[in-house]
Design an enzyme around this catalytic site. Sequence first.
Site, short mmCIF file in Angstrom:
data_model
loop_
_atom_site.label_atom_id
_atom_site.label_comp_id
_atom_site.label_asym_id
_atom_site.label_seq_id
_atom_site.Cartn_x
_atom_site.Cartn_y
_atom_site.Cartn_z
N LYS A 11 30.22 98.19 25.19
CA LYS A 11 30.62 98.65 26.52
C LYS A 11 29.78 97.99 27.59
O LYS A 11 28.66 97.52 27.35
CB LYS A 11 30.51 100.17 26.65
CG LYS A 11 29.10 100.76 26.48
CD LYS A 11 28.22 100.76 27.72
CE LYS A 11 26.86 101.37 27.46
NZ LYS A 11 25.83 100.98 28.44
N ASP A 138 25.72 108.01 24.75
CA ASP A 138 26.80 107.01 24.85
C ASP A 138 27.73 107.02 23.63
O ASP A 138 28.71 106.28 23.61
CB ASP A 138 26.20 105.60 24.97
CG ASP A 138 25.55 105.35 26.33
OD1 ASP A 138 25.65 106.22 27.21
OD2 ASP A 138 24.93 104.28 26.48
#
Length: 300
Positions: A11, A138
């Site tokens: 990401k 995350d």
Amino acid sequence: MNSVTVRVPAKVNLQLAVGPLRGDGYHDLVNVFHAVSLFDEVTAVAETGMSVRVEGESADQVPEDDDNLAIRAAVALARHAGRSYGVSLAIRKAIPVAGGMAGGSADAAAALVACNELWGLGLPLEDLMEIAADIGSDVPFALLGGTAVGTGRGERLTSLEAAGPFHWVFALADGGLSTAKVYAECDRIRAEEGLPVAEPRAAGALLAALRDGDAKALGAELTNDLQSAALRLRPSLAATLEAGRGHGALGALVSGSGPTCAFLAASAAHAGELAGALRDAGVAREVLTAHGPVPGPAVV
Ligand code: C5P
């Protein structure tokens, strides 16, 4: 089934707004996550006991013991299922290690998906998301993929509409940065400034640019409240960001807690040119191109 392989993307953060330090040591965030086409692969093989092996990009910097996030995910999933399952995990890394691209979180998410399948648990995504949030802030996004905004520690997610594809260039640095140390540096900078820290808010113009697939507008809206802290810990990143801007990047920022720098390009061809220019400038250990958004982990 005695072997399952899952491919999982990295990401980049498009907006990382960091609120005040909370009592539990975390910060409230508005974290716009965007999954990009750099992938790790995690293979889970049925075994007695738990073990992990890591190969590929900077594999020697990843622990192969109980600290490994993928093993922690497998242990947490077995505990959730109330059984003493075993697994041998093999991680093939392409996502930079400790690079601010959630590589460890991606491996944990991939391990959850792989073991859920391998052990025939059939748990729904919502259950995996809860286990994921306990492993790291995350990890829930790494299960979801696409583009999403995270609030709380970053673990409370809402998927966002994103037209795309957006074309990215990533400049990898030597060595990693500790996420905890970058947040601590951010707190130190704020204490020195002595200004009140605002509650984080999603930038409306950024969400609109994503929805419209408007790369130019998105480039102008990219922000990261951790960037000044990452730059203080790794001053050489300033030259990397400057080189990207100088070669026409639509936007340039440190990815998450760094030290990877992310550059938004106007097209796939522009990303290729920008990557070449950054390589020639010698401002990165390695330069990669990718596109986003891409879906989350998938069994291959
Ligand atoms: O959740 P995770 O283990 O990935 O976080 C690593 C570190 O990053 C935390 O220990 C904390 O220092 C910092 N962090 C934070 N606020 C967040 C997320 C992470 O301060 N929302």
